[in-house]
Design a protein around this motif. Structure first.
Motif, short mmCIF file in Angstrom:
data_model
loop_
_atom_site.label_atom_id
_atom_site.label_comp_id
_atom_site.label_asym_id
_atom_site.label_seq_id
_atom_site.Cartn_x
_atom_site.Cartn_y
_atom_site.Cartn_z
N ARG A 2 -19.95 23.75 -93.94
CA ARG A 2 -19.81 24.86 -93.13
C ARG A 2 -19.68 24.35 -91.45
NH1 ARG A 2 -24.52 27.36 -96.48
NH2 ARG A 2 -25.66 25.74 -95.29
N ARG A 3 -18.69 25.00 -90.86
CA ARG A 3 -18.35 24.60 -89.54
C ARG A 3 -19.76 24.93 -88.56
NH1 ARG A 3 -17.22 26.94 -84.79
NH2 ARG A 3 -15.92 26.38 -83.47
N LEU A 4 -20.02 23.85 -87.76
CA LEU A 4 -21.11 23.85 -86.90
C LEU A 4 -20.48 24.03 -85.44
CD1 LEU A 4 -23.63 21.43 -88.15
CD2 LEU A 4 -23.58 24.01 -88.51
N MET A 5 -19.36 23.33 -85.25
CA MET A 5 -18.79 23.06 -83.90
C MET A 5 -17.25 22.44 -83.91
SD MET A 5 -18.35 20.70 -81.23
CE MET A 5 -19.78 19.34 -81.21
N GLU A 6 -16.45 22.83 -83.30
CA GLU A 6 -15.36 22.05 -83.15
C GLU A 6 -14.70 21.84 -81.89
OE1 GLU A 6 -10.71 22.86 -85.43
OE2 GLU A 6 -12.69 23.64 -86.33
N LEU A 7 -14.17 20.43 -81.77
CA LEU A 7 -13.32 20.28 -80.53
C LEU A 7 -11.88 20.06 -80.66
CD1 LEU A 7 -16.05 17.27 -79.86
CD2 LEU A 7 -16.04 19.45 -78.66
N PRO A 8 -11.16 20.24 -79.69
CA PRO A 8 -9.91 20.31 -79.99
C PRO A 8 -9.02 19.13 -80.05
CG PRO A 8 -10.41 20.86 -77.50
CD PRO A 8 -11.63 20.96 -78.32
N ARG A 18 -26.24 19.69 -78.62
CA ARG A 18 -24.77 19.63 -78.50
C ARG A 18 -24.00 20.24 -79.07
NH1 ARG A 18 -22.94 15.12 -82.59
NH2 ARG A 18 -23.15 16.96 -83.69
N ASN A 19 -23.97 20.90 -80.40
CA ASN A 19 -23.23 21.49 -80.85
C ASN A 19 -23.20 23.08 -80.10
OD1 ASN A 19 -22.73 19.82 -82.79
ND2 ASN A 19 -23.99 20.73 -84.29
N SER A 20 -24.45 23.54 -79.85
CA SER A 20 -24.58 24.78 -78.93
C SER A 20 -23.81 24.70 -77.70
CB SER A 20 -26.03 25.12 -78.77
OG SER A 20 -26.21 26.19 -78.04
N LEU A 21 -23.90 23.74 -76.98
CA LEU A 21 -23.30 23.73 -75.80
C LEU A 21 -21.81 23.52 -75.84
CD1 LEU A 21 -25.57 21.02 -73.64
CD2 LEU A 21 -25.38 23.51 -73.52
N LEU A 22 -21.24 22.91 -76.73
CA LEU A 22 -19.92 22.51 -76.78
C LEU A 22 -19.26 23.87 -77.65
CD1 LEU A 22 -19.75 18.82 -77.32
CD2 LEU A 22 -19.05 20.28 -75.26
N ASN A 23 -20.10 24.63 -78.12
CA ASN A 23 -19.11 26.06 -78.62
C ASN A 23 -19.15 27.01 -77.29
OD1 ASN A 23 -18.69 25.77 -81.21
ND2 ASN A 23 -21.12 25.91 -81.81
N ARG A 24 -19.51 26.65 -76.36
CA ARG A 24 -19.18 27.40 -75.15
C ARG A 24 -18.05 26.80 -74.29
NH1 ARG A 24 -25.61 27.95 -72.97
NH2 ARG A 24 -26.31 28.50 -75.03
N PRO A 25 -16.97 27.60 -74.13
CA PRO A 25 -15.67 27.05 -73.40
C PRO A 25 -16.16 26.49 -72.05
CG PRO A 25 -15.25 29.29 -74.21
CD PRO A 25 -16.81 29.10 -74.42
N TYR A 26 -17.23 26.77 -71.22
CA TYR A 26 -17.47 26.30 -69.85
C TYR A 26 -17.65 24.70 -70.18
CZ TYR A 26 -19.78 25.03 -65.75
OH TYR A 26 -20.31 24.27 -64.52
N PHE A 27 -18.46 24.73 -70.89
CA PHE A 27 -18.98 22.94 -71.19
C PHE A 27 -18.12 22.30 -71.82
CE2 PHE A 27 -23.13 25.33 -70.97
CZ PHE A 27 -23.81 24.52 -69.89
N ASN A 54 -14.91 22.61 -71.49
CA ASN A 54 -13.92 22.19 -70.37
C ASN A 54 -14.34 21.31 -69.18
OD1 ASN A 54 -11.74 24.12 -71.48
ND2 ASN A 54 -12.49 25.90 -70.46
N LEU A 55 -15.62 21.54 -69.15
CA LEU A 55 -16.14 20.34 -68.12
C LEU A 55 -16.06 19.08 -68.62
CD1 LEU A 55 -17.75 19.89 -65.70
CD2 LEU A 55 -20.06 20.21 -67.16
N MET A 56 -16.23 18.71 -70.05
CA MET A 56 -16.26 17.57 -70.43
C MET A 56 -14.73 16.89 -70.66
SD MET A 56 -18.71 17.17 -73.62
CE MET A 56 -18.54 15.47 -73.78
N LEU A 57 -13.73 17.91 -70.90
CA LEU A 57 -12.32 17.71 -70.69
C LEU A 57 -11.90 17.13 -69.42
CD1 LEU A 57 -10.67 20.22 -73.06
CD2 LEU A 57 -10.77 17.81 -73.66
#
Length: 398
Positions: free
Chosen positions: A80-86, A357-366, A368-371
């Motif tokens: 099951r999906r927990l988090m996805e990065l583009p 990690r999964n929770s933060l990166l499921n949020r667009p703000y965080f 985009n900040l990493m990108l």
């Protein structure tokens, strides 16, 4: 015409040979492998990297060979999906397999350089007029300059600076990759599964749906093993991932027969200064960070700057080497900072850290900040525009 010996035919070496040849130097590249290296995972480029690749005339060819990147989907034991990065999170603006990159750089550099495959440097002796080099094949030659572009465990750095332990710091993790039978329906997406301090993943092959690659990471103190003993490396991987859930047993089942195993520590290289007399270091040999440190891009940019400074100084290494390091060191450190966090990002040691990690990166703000942070590291350098004329003939053999 000044002669330059370059140790290493991975990425930095052929790139430097190309630029030096265009500037009128006579480069020779020595490589311990029997031929151009063909394996390895994907490397990515963005920002200043692309500017240099375009000036080399290889960017269009790399775009044709690019993988297109792979989305990274973190899943639980049931898939099951927990988090996805583009795809552009790890793949940058252009992502290409290391083997394809090496081939393209080799092909573009051969008109300007001599290559010595199946050989390596065994001794370096600096004199007032050059560097006397002993080779494993038993012969000796003298060059005006020597450049170590031979990776984090550089032979040139070992001979000129002393044991690797003085400059190499273990970052607490090991990584490995190997080919496995394809996973139907996987496509280009990479699936990643975590248990505390461990990560196992599978990624599809963008060219062949019947092939896939395992990529694993695990936390560990520094291990004592022979880097040439692949049997021992397989044992270490199997032990570290033993009892892990998800598809891990299936990945490990392919390990004993894998012919393309890559296994290494996540490590960082810190050397001061990057040159000693007529000997200089380039790429990972000078400022490597094994994974996530933008090493391929830094190598490409560094080769351009080093050759450009040598050309601008009329071959005077006492001027060029210092200018090359002053211009590039801060830029390289920015990339290394990214590499220092790779292990903790891929395989957090605590379950709560993976959930965070999964929770933060499921949020667009965080996300985009990493990108933006990754992009900022590659645009933090103002590239000089060196006058590097094209050579009109292949250099005579050394």
């Amino acid at each position: 015409m000044r002669t330059v010996l370059i140790s290493g035919a991975g990425i930095a070496g052929p790139a430097l040979a190309y630029w030096l040849g265009r500037a009128g130097f006579r480069p020779t590249v020595v490589e311990i492998a029997a031929g151009p290296r063909t394996g390895g995972g994907a490397v990515d480029f963005r920002g200043a990297h692309l500017t240099v690749l375009e000036r080399m005339g290889v960017l269009d060819e790399l775009r044709r060979a690019q993988t297109g990147g792979s989305p990274m989907r973190f899943v639980d034991a049931a898939g099951r999906r927990l988090m996805e990065l583009p795809a552009d999170f790890a793949g940058g603006e252009v992502e290409v397999l290391r083997g394809d990159l090496g081939r393209i750089l080799y092909e573009h550099s051969t008109p300007y350089a001599e290559y010595r495959f199946g050989d390596t440097v065994t001794a370096l002796t600096q004199t007032a007029d050059g560097v006397e080099v002993d080779f494993a094949r038993g012969d000796r030659a003298t060059y005006d300059l020597v450049v170590g572009a031979d990776g984090v465990r550089s032979t040139v750095r070992l001979l000129a600076y002393g044991p690797h332990g003085r400059h190499l710091s273990h970052q607490g993790y090991y990584v490995a990759t190997w080919e496995v039978p394809g996973f139907p329906g996987l496509g280009r997406t990479s699936l990643l599964y975590n248990e505390p301090g461990r990560m196992a993943s599978i990624g599809g092959d963008h060219r062949d749906a019947a092939r896939a690659s395992a990529f694993v990471a695990f936390a560990s103190p520094e291990l004592d093993y022979d880097r040439r003993d692949t049997g021992r490396q397989r044992e270490l991987i199997a032990t570290a991932l033993g009892g892990m859930g998800w598809h891990t047993p299936r990945l490990l089942a392919a390990l004993p027969t894998a012919t393309d195993l890559y296994f290494d520590a996540i490590c960082r290289i810190d050397v001061t200064p990057w040159s000693r007399g007529r000997i200089a270091l380039l790429g990972d040999a000078a400022c490597g960070a094994t994974i996530g440190g933008m090493g391929a891009g830094t190598a490409i940019v560094g080769a351009y700057v080093l050759a450009g400074e040598l050309a601008a100084a009329g071959g005077d290494h006492t001027v060029a080497f210092g200018r090359y390091e002053r211009l590039l060191r801060g830029y390289a450190r920015g990339g290394q900072q990214g590499g220092q966090n790779t292990g903790r990002f891929l395989a957090p040691r605590r379950a709560w850290a993976a959930r965070l990690r999964n929770s933060l990166l499921n949020r667009p703000y965080f996300l985009n900040l990493m990108l933006r942070t990754a992009d900022d590291r590659t645009t933090a350098l103002r590239l000089p525009d060196y006058p590097l004329p094209r050579a009109d003939r292949r250099p005579d053999p050394v």
